[in-house]
Design an enzyme around this catalytic site. Structure first.
Site, short mmCIF file in Angstrom:
data_model
loop_
_atom_site.label_atom_id
_atom_site.label_comp_id
_atom_site.label_asym_id
_atom_site.label_seq_id
_atom_site.Cartn_x
_atom_site.Cartn_y
_atom_site.Cartn_z
N SER A 1 1.26 -9.93 -0.55
CA SER A 1 0.81 -8.37 -0.31
C SER A 1 1.10 -7.60 0.84
O SER A 1 1.33 -6.65 0.76
CB SER A 1 -0.73 -8.14 -0.72
N LYS B 1 0.90 -1.16 0.07
CA LYS B 1 0.06 -0.17 -0.05
C LYS B 1 0.80 1.41 0.02
O LYS B 1 0.43 2.33 -0.35
CB LYS B 1 -0.86 -0.10 1.20
#
Length: 332
Positions: free
Chosen positions: A311, A58
């Protein structure tokens, strides 16, 4: 496959993002996993976004978005809404760029993620029992204070920032056949798909969602945006019932397939990554490996080169203990 020049995000957006985030965001490692390769009868590589700054991918999209703001916009400050990883990415980006930031987080947000977000720089406001209540607070702050809203996924700059992962994958493994990507709102897979498909349209981009929450998979299959959430999921970072408008537009044109995995398969994947690869990951970060271990991707991956994206790794230690305890027997 011809890449549609009218897609909301282009390869040029991703290349610009790469320049913008250079020096602030890590190029993460991508080693071959002997264990997963043997299990899947193919060459499996793990892209370590859990080792990114703030512990997840992110940071890429948040920094690209914030660094793209004008001086006037920066002076107004920013506000974001997130249960964890986007919050941390925005908070650290604000610290690096000297921008005043606020992040609204729901009451159920993991304590470790709240603490990390506060430590980086942003003021954290805990509000709401669900997404609608939390985002309503963000709207109030935008109206009252004039801050710039930083979306978690449905934004051109955010998507382009996440797409830089695709460029890194091709730099390290130009002849990859498949890239397996977790999906929440779709910013990650949309960006990666634009980057990779623009350079080599023959590579398969395959998404993974939890059976309990799979708005993008439902939308992908019926051809229009459809919300889908039946229960919570271990993959809390991907607990998004409705995909973004921009992300869906890209996914429906560039993504090959979307696979669903069960909560047990997610749990077993988290344990396998800890025991066999020495990688601690959050539930969302284990989605791609869960799909590989489930056997649901065998027709894509056997005898081929595949990248499985981890991720993020932001998980409370208490949750790690709980996961390893309940899934102790899965690798006998």
């Amino acid at each position: 496959m011809h890449i549609d020049n009218e897609l909301p995000v282009t390869i040029n957006d991703v290349l610009e993002a790469k320049k913008r985030i250079s020096g602030y965001v890590y190029k993460t490692g991508m080693p071959r996993s002997n264990y997963l390769s043997e299990c899947c009868k193919g060459d499996i590589y793990l892209k370590f976004e859990n080792m990114q700054r703030t512990g997840s991918f992110k940071m890429r999209g948040a920094f690209n978005k914030l660094s793209s703001l004008s001086e006037e916009e920066r002076s107004r400050g920013v506000v974001a809404c997130s249960a964890g990883n986007h919050a941390q990415g925005v908070s650290l980006s604000c610290a690096l760029l000297g921008i005043n930031g606020k992040v609204v987080m729901p009451k159920g947000a993991p304590k470790s993620k709240v603490a990390a977000t506060t430590d980086y720089s942003a003021q954290v406001i805990i509000h709401g029992n669900n997404f609608n209540e939390t985002i309503a607070k963000v709207s109030e702050i935008v109206e009252m204070e004039g801050r710039i809203f930083i979306p978690p996924y449905d934004d051109v700059k955010v998507i382009a920032g996440q797409g830089t992962i695709g460029l890194e994958i091709l730099e390290d493994l130009y002849d990859v056949d498949n890239v397996i990507v977790p999906i929440g709102g779709g910013g990650l897979i949309a960006g990666i798909a634009v980057a990779i498909k623009s350079i080599n349209p023959t590579i398969n981009i395959i998404g993974v969602q939890a059976e309990n929450v799979h708005g993008m998979a439902s939308s992908f299959r019926c051809g229009e945006i459809t919300a889908n959430r039946s229960a919570s999921t271990l993959a809390d970072g991907c607990d998004v019932a409705r995909p973004g408008n921009l992300t869906f537009e890209i996914v429906k044109k560039l993504v090959t397939d979307i696979i669903l995995v069960s909560e047990e398969e997610i749990r077993n994947s988290m344990v396998a990554l800890i025991q066999r690869n020495k990688i601690v990951t959050e539930g969302a970060g284990a989605l791609a490996s869960a799909a590989l271990l489930s056997g649901k991707l065998d027709h894509y991956i056997k005898g081929r080169k595949t990248v499985s994206l981890i991720s993020g790794g932001n998980i409370d230690l208490s949750r790690v203990s709980e996961i390893t305890g309940t899934a102790e027997a899965c690798l006998n």
